[in-house]
Design an enzyme around this catalytic site. Structure first.
Site: not given
Ligand code: PEP
Length: 255
Positions: A9, A11, A97, A99, A169, A175, A215, A236
């Protein structure tokens, strides 16, 4: 056996077509000569870069959308429908998601209509669910996942389940550089499978992939994907670095 799934992703990145071109150069370099027999790889860039992505004709990397609007067409300034994503080359779309929930006020009702639009358009859905840190501390993980799944999947029949992937998630891991233990992820996976089996059937659930997201790095891919036997990952930040992204895909493919 269903293939595993690795989703990047991107973003709201990168900033320019030139930077995206460099990103694609690196992605091509990292995937060339590698054979992902057990794993599908999907990259979800901002929709403005779809054409640029498709022009590369990458054989090992599919295109995904980060979000869709639920209406089919019309006076909805700024929005892009699921059908438009599909007819412009996307094969997958993320929905729900954290966000989108946090910054755009998306709730389960909205996620439900978006999910229906995704499936109706012929896209595959990657449905994100997960508890907050507070909810985990107060032992609400199972009830939060149940509520999210039941409401998001309301009115979606068993015939559509093979087009839905669930991405677990935990919000506190997205993040943040915090990751759950293998046992915590395995426990969440079992809870998710149980809820899905109650909504559909055990047989249908076997065909649904459950990813982990939050992460993920190559250094912890074993702990968060391979040990709890996840069907892949939603990534992400590390998906912005093709070397790391493809390293994670290789670890999952070989796991
Ligand atoms: C995400 O935004 O779905 C995500 C998993 O981000 P990150 O890997 O940066 O934690």
């Amino acid at each position: 056996m269903r293939k595993k799934l690795i989703v990047g992703n991107l973003k709201m990145n990168p900033l320019t077509p030139t930077e995206f071109g460099r990103y694609l150069d690196m992605l091509e370099r990292e995937t060339n000569g590698k054979n992902f027999e057990k794993t599908e790889i999907v990259v979800c860039p901002p929709a403005v870069y779809f054409r640029q992505f498709l022009e590369r004709k990458m054989k090992d990397v599919k295109l995904g959308a980060q979000d869709v609007y639920w209406e089919y067409q019309g006076a909805y300034t700024g929005e892009i429908s699921a059908g438009m994503m599909k007819s412009n080359g996307a094969e997958y779309s993320i929905v729900g998601h954290s966000e989108r929930r946090k910054y755009f006020g998306e709730n389960e009702e909205i996620i439900n209509v978006k999910l229906k639009a995704i499936l109706k358009s012929g896209l595959n859905a990657i449905l994100c669910i997960g508890e907050s840190g507070e909810e985990r501390k107060s032992n609400e993980t199972a009830s939060v996942l149940k509520k999210q799944l039941e409401k998001s999947l309301a009115g979606i029949g068993i015939g559509k389940t093979e087009y839905i992937t669930v991405a677990y998630e935990p919000i506190w891991a997205v993040g943040t550089d915090k990751v759950p233990s293998s046992d915590e992820i395995l426990e969440a996976k079992i809870i998710i499978k149980k809820i899905l089996a109650e909504l559909y059937s055990r047989k249908a659930v076997e065909k649904m992939r459950i990813l982990y997201g939050g992460s993920v790095k190559s250094s912890c891919a074993g702990q968060v994907c391979v040990d709890p036997a996840m069907d892949g990952a939603l990534i992400g930040r590390e998906s912005l670095t093709p070397y790391e992204f493809i390293k994670i895909a290789s670890l999952v493919d070989g796991g």
